[in-house]
Design an enzyme around this catalytic site. Structure first.
Site, mmCIF file in Angstrom:
data_model
loop_
_atom_site.group_PDB
_atom_site.id
_atom_site.type_symbol
_atom_site.label_atom_id
_atom_site.label_comp_id
_atom_site.label_asym_id
_atom_site.label_seq_id
_atom_site.Cartn_x
_atom_site.Cartn_y
_atom_site.Cartn_z
ATOM 1 N N GLY A 109 0.809 -1.227 0.000
ATOM 2 C CA GLY A 109 0.000 0.000 0.000
ATOM 3 C C GLY A 109 0.837 1.270 0.000
ATOM 4 O O GLY A 109 2.073 1.230 0.029
ATOM 5 N N ARG A 110 0.139 2.408 -0.027
ATOM 6 C CA ARG A 110 0.828 3.707 0.001
ATOM 7 C C ARG A 110 1.692 3.827 1.259
ATOM 8 O O ARG A 110 2.843 4.235 1.204
ATOM 9 C CB ARG A 110 -0.202 4.851 -0.038
ATOM 10 C CG ARG A 110 -0.811 5.080 -1.407
ATOM 11 C CD ARG A 110 -1.952 6.082 -1.326
ATOM 12 N NE ARG A 110 -3.108 5.496 -0.664
ATOM 13 C CZ ARG A 110 -4.135 4.930 -1.310
ATOM 14 N NH1 ARG A 110 -4.147 4.926 -2.618
ATOM 15 N NH2 ARG A 110 -5.136 4.399 -0.656
ATOM 16 N N GLY A 157 -1.460 1.451 12.659
ATOM 17 C CA GLY A 157 -1.833 2.734 12.064
ATOM 18 C C GLY A 157 -3.127 2.638 11.292
ATOM 19 O O GLY A 157 -3.688 3.659 10.888
ATOM 20 N N THR A 158 -3.612 1.410 11.075
ATOM 21 C CA THR A 158 -4.854 1.206 10.329
ATOM 22 C C THR A 158 -5.992 1.953 11.012
ATOM 23 O O THR A 158 -6.163 1.854 12.226
ATOM 24 C CB THR A 158 -5.180 -0.308 10.279
ATOM 25 O OG1 THR A 158 -4.058 -0.978 9.716
ATOM 26 C CG2 THR A 158 -6.424 -0.585 9.459
ATOM 27 N N THR A 159 -6.765 2.694 10.238
ATOM 28 C CA THR A 159 -7.883 3.442 10.832
ATOM 29 C C THR A 159 -9.215 2.778 10.465
ATOM 30 O O THR A 159 -9.252 1.868 9.635
ATOM 31 C CB THR A 159 -7.888 4.912 10.357
ATOM 32 O OG1 THR A 159 -7.992 4.934 8.931
ATOM 33 C CG2 THR A 159 -6.638 5.632 10.796
ATOM 34 N N ALA A 187 -2.340 4.648 16.954
ATOM 35 C CA ALA A 187 -2.596 6.080 16.745
ATOM 36 C C ALA A 187 -3.260 6.254 15.391
ATOM 37 O O ALA A 187 -2.851 5.647 14.402
ATOM 38 C CB ALA A 187 -1.285 6.874 16.798
ATOM 39 N N ASN A 212 -3.036 8.848 13.876
ATOM 40 C CA ASN A 212 -2.120 9.702 13.126
ATOM 41 C C ASN A 212 -0.770 9.682 13.830
ATOM 42 O O ASN A 212 -0.670 10.090 14.985
ATOM 43 C CB ASN A 212 -2.681 11.130 13.067
ATOM 44 C CG ASN A 212 -1.976 11.945 12.017
ATOM 45 O OD1 ASN A 212 -0.755 11.984 11.971
ATOM 46 N ND2 ASN A 212 -2.750 12.576 11.154
ATOM 47 N N HIS A 242 -8.614 14.716 2.515
ATOM 48 C CA HIS A 242 -7.708 13.602 2.207
ATOM 49 C C HIS A 242 -7.829 13.232 0.733
ATOM 50 O O HIS A 242 -8.831 13.523 0.090
ATOM 51 C CB HIS A 242 -8.037 12.358 3.041
ATOM 52 C CG HIS A 242 -7.478 12.390 4.426
ATOM 53 N ND1 HIS A 242 -8.135 12.995 5.470
ATOM 54 C CD2 HIS A 242 -6.318 11.895 4.947
ATOM 55 C CE1 HIS A 242 -7.413 12.868 6.581
ATOM 56 N NE2 HIS A 242 -6.310 12.205 6.285
ATOM 57 N N LYS A 248 -9.065 7.483 0.077
ATOM 58 C CA LYS A 248 -9.313 7.171 1.501
ATOM 59 C C LYS A 248 -10.711 6.614 1.687
ATOM 60 O O LYS A 248 -11.682 7.142 1.147
ATOM 61 C CB LYS A 248 -9.109 8.426 2.360
ATOM 62 C CG LYS A 248 -9.213 8.125 3.849
ATOM 63 C CD LYS A 248 -8.644 9.236 4.698
ATOM 64 C CE LYS A 248 -8.806 8.961 6.181
ATOM 65 N NZ LYS A 248 -8.046 7.784 6.642
ATOM 66 N N GLY A 263 -9.888 9.170 11.029
ATOM 67 C CA GLY A 263 -9.652 8.825 12.436
ATOM 68 C C GLY A 263 -9.049 10.003 13.186
ATOM 69 O O GLY A 263 -9.335 10.223 14.368
HETATM 70 P P1 NAD Z 1 -3.665 1.343 0.750
HETATM 71 O O1 NAD Z 1 -5.009 0.935 0.271
HETATM 72 O O2 NAD Z 1 -2.724 2.035 -0.199
HETATM 73 O O3 NAD Z 1 -2.891 0.068 1.308
HETATM 74 C C1 NAD Z 1 -3.458 -0.916 2.118
HETATM 75 C C2 NAD Z 1 -2.671 -2.209 1.900
HETATM 76 O O4 NAD Z 1 -3.137 -3.175 2.842
HETATM 77 C C3 NAD Z 1 -2.883 -2.796 0.493
HETATM 78 O O5 NAD Z 1 -1.634 -3.198 -0.068
HETATM 79 C C4 NAD Z 1 -3.781 -3.996 0.775
HETATM 80 O O6 NAD Z 1 -3.617 -5.039 -0.173
HETATM 81 C C5 NAD Z 1 -3.293 -4.400 2.165
HETATM 82 N N1 NAD Z 1 -4.239 -5.270 2.872
HETATM 83 C C6 NAD Z 1 -5.603 -5.265 2.826
HETATM 84 N N2 NAD Z 1 -6.101 -6.249 3.597
HETATM 85 C C7 NAD Z 1 -5.028 -6.874 4.151
HETATM 86 C C8 NAD Z 1 -4.893 -7.983 5.025
HETATM 87 N N3 NAD Z 1 -5.962 -8.637 5.492
HETATM 88 N N4 NAD Z 1 -3.650 -8.368 5.387
HETATM 89 C C9 NAD Z 1 -2.557 -7.717 4.923
HETATM 90 N N5 NAD Z 1 -2.626 -6.669 4.072
HETATM 91 C C10 NAD Z 1 -3.847 -6.250 3.704
HETATM 92 O O7 NAD Z 1 -3.906 2.229 2.050
HETATM 93 P P2 NAD Z 1 -2.913 3.269 2.740
HETATM 94 O O8 NAD Z 1 -3.145 4.638 2.219
HETATM 95 O O9 NAD Z 1 -1.524 2.710 2.740
HETATM 96 O O10 NAD Z 1 -3.488 3.262 4.231
HETATM 97 C C11 NAD Z 1 -3.529 2.064 4.985
HETATM 98 C C12 NAD Z 1 -4.197 2.334 6.340
HETATM 99 O O11 NAD Z 1 -3.390 3.243 7.092
HETATM 100 C C13 NAD Z 1 -5.587 3.011 6.217
HETATM 101 O O12 NAD Z 1 -6.410 2.510 7.247
HETATM 102 C C14 NAD Z 1 -5.273 4.483 6.436
HETATM 103 O O13 NAD Z 1 -6.395 5.214 6.908
HETATM 104 C C15 NAD Z 1 -4.198 4.350 7.489
HETATM 105 N N6 NAD Z 1 -3.313 5.503 7.646
HETATM 106 C C16 NAD Z 1 -2.964 5.801 8.913
HETATM 107 C C17 NAD Z 1 -2.067 6.812 9.170
HETATM 108 C C18 NAD Z 1 -1.635 7.053 10.587
HETATM 109 O O14 NAD Z 1 -0.768 7.915 10.833
HETATM 110 N N7 NAD Z 1 -2.183 6.290 11.550
HETATM 111 C C19 NAD Z 1 -1.530 7.563 8.118
HETATM 112 C C20 NAD Z 1 -1.908 7.247 6.802
HETATM 113 C C21 NAD Z 1 -2.797 6.194 6.580
#
Ligand code: NAD
Length: 270
Positions: free
Chosen positions: A15-16, A100-102, A124, A126, A157, A161, A167
Site C-alpha cells: 500500500g501507500r 496505524g490502520t484506521t 494512533a 495519526n 484527504h 481514503k 480517524g
Molecule cells: P492502501 O489501500 O494504499 O494500502 C493498504 C494495503 O493493505 C494494500 O496493499 C492492501 O492489499 C493491504 N491489505 C488489505 N487487507 C489486508 C490484510 N488482510 N492483510 C494484509 N494486508 C492487507 O492504504 P494506505 O493509504 O496505505 O493506508 C492504509 C491504512 O493506514 C488506512 O487505514 C489508512 O487510513 C491508514 N493511515 C494511517 C495513518 C496514521 O498515521 N495512523 C496515516 C496514513 C494512513
C-alpha cells in the site's frame, strides 16, 4: 554499526503507507526488514519489497502469512478486515505491535485494550509528531476558551481514503469534547444536510472532503463573537507517518505491555 538492528515486519506492504515504511526502514541505520505481508491473493504477493517501494531488489518477498518472530516489531498499516487476526498473532508470540490502520470496529478497540495486558501496542490514528501536538493544543484551547466558543473542524484527504471522517478528525473532536466535559459521541455532528435547525451550542461539527492526493489536512476552528482561532496541520508527505510509526516501533521494543499512543512515545503524557 555496533548496535543491534531492530527487525520490522510490515503489514499492508504493497500500500501507500506500506511502501513508505519500506523506504524508511531501508534508509535507516538501526532497522532491518524482517518480513513484508499483504492481502492473500493480492497482486503484491511474491513481489520483491525493495522493488515495490521503487528501489532495487532486496531479497525480501511479500507473503500473505504473518509469522511474527521474537525480536521483531509488527507495523500494520492495512485494512481493518483482519485486524483481529493480526493482534492475536502478536499476542501469541509476545511481539510488540504498532497499528496505524484506521476505521477499526468497537470490537477491535476492545481487543486492543485486552491485548495491551500482554504486549506493548502503540495505536494512533495519526503518527505525525505535528498532529500529536495539534491534539494537545486542541484540548488546551478548548479548556481555556470555555463554552462560549464553538468548535468546528474539517479534514481533507486523497480520493482513495475509505473511512470518513478521518480517524484523526475524530481524535481531534474527542480531544475538544474531553477537555470541555462533553462526550464526543453525543455531540459530534457529521451530517447537517438532513437537519433543518440552527446549530446547537454543544455540537462539534466535522466535515470531510475527498479528492486529489493530499496525505491529510486538518483544521480545527474555535468560533467566538467577532473572532476566530484556527489550528491547522497539513501533511505534505506520507513519510511523516512512516517515520512516526517507526519511532513508535523503536520505543515499543523496550516497553512493558500496555496500550499506548503517540503521546506516550513522545513523552507528552502527564
Ligand atoms: P492502501 O489501500 O494504499 O494500502 C493498504 C494495503 O493493505 C494494500 O496493499 C492492501 O492489499 C493491504 N491489505 C488489505 N487487507 C489486508 C490484510 N488482510 N492483510 C494484509 N494486508 C492487507 O492504504 P494506505 O493509504 O496505505 O493506508 C492504509 C491504512 O493506514 C488506512 O487505514 C489508512 O487510513 C491508514 N493511515 C494511517 C495513518 C496514521 O498515521 N495512523 C496515516 C496514513 C494512513
Amino acid at each position: 554499526m555496533n548496535q543491534r538492528m531492530l527487525s520490522i515486519i510490515i503489514v499492508g506492504a504493497r500500500g501507500r503507507m506500506g511502501t513508505a515504511l519500506i523506504r524508511e526502514v531501508m534508509d535507516s541505520e538501526d532497522m532491518t526488514l524482517g518480513a513484508c505481508v499483504d492481502r492473500s491473493g493480492g497482486p503484491g504477493i511474491g513481489q520483491d519489497a525493495g522493488r515495490l517501494a521503487g528501489g532495487p531488489e532486496i531479497g525480501v518477498l511479500v507473503t500473505d502469512d504473518l509469522k511474527p518472530r521474537r525480536g521483531s516489531v509488527v507495523v500494520d498499516f492495512s485494512l481493518p478486515n483482519a485486524t483481529e487476526a493480526r493482534i492475536r498473532a502478536c499476542v501469541e508470540q509476545g511481539i510488540p505491535l504498532i497499528i496505524g490502520t484506521t476505521g477499526l470496529s468497537e470490537e477491535d478497540d476492545k481487543l486492543l485494550v485486552e491485548a495491551g495486558e500482554s504486549i506493548p501496542i502503540v495505536y494512533a490514528a495519526n503518527f505525525s509528531v505535528g498532529v500529536t501536538l495539534l491534539l494537545q493544543l486542541a484540548g488546551e484551547a478548548a479548556a481555556a476558551l470555555g463554552p462560549d466558543w464553538e468548535a468546528e473542524l474539517f479534514e481533507l484527504h486523497h480520493r482513495f481514503k475509505r473511512d470518513s471522517p478521518s480517524g484523526t478528525a475524530l481524535r481531534i473532536g474527542k480531544a475538544v469534547a474531553d477537555a470541555s466535559g462533553r462526550k464526543f459521541s453525543e455531540v459530534a455532528m457529521t451530517d447537517r444536510a438532513s437537519l433543518r435547525r440552527a446549530r446547537e451550542k454543544q455540537e462539534i461539527g466535522v466535515v470531510a472532503l475527498r479528492g486529489g492526493d493530499s496525505p491529510g489536512e486538518h483544521t480545527l476552528m474555535f468560533l467566538g463573537e467577532g473572532e476566530r482561532i484556527e489550528l491547522t496541520h497539513r501533511a505534505g508527505d506520507r513519510a511523516i507517518f512512516a517515520r512516526g510509526a517507526l519511532r513508535a516501533a523503536r520505543w515499543a521494543a523496550t516497553q512493558p505491555p500496555g496500550l499506548y499512543d503517540m503521546f506516550d512515545v513522545l513523552g507528552l503524557r502527564e
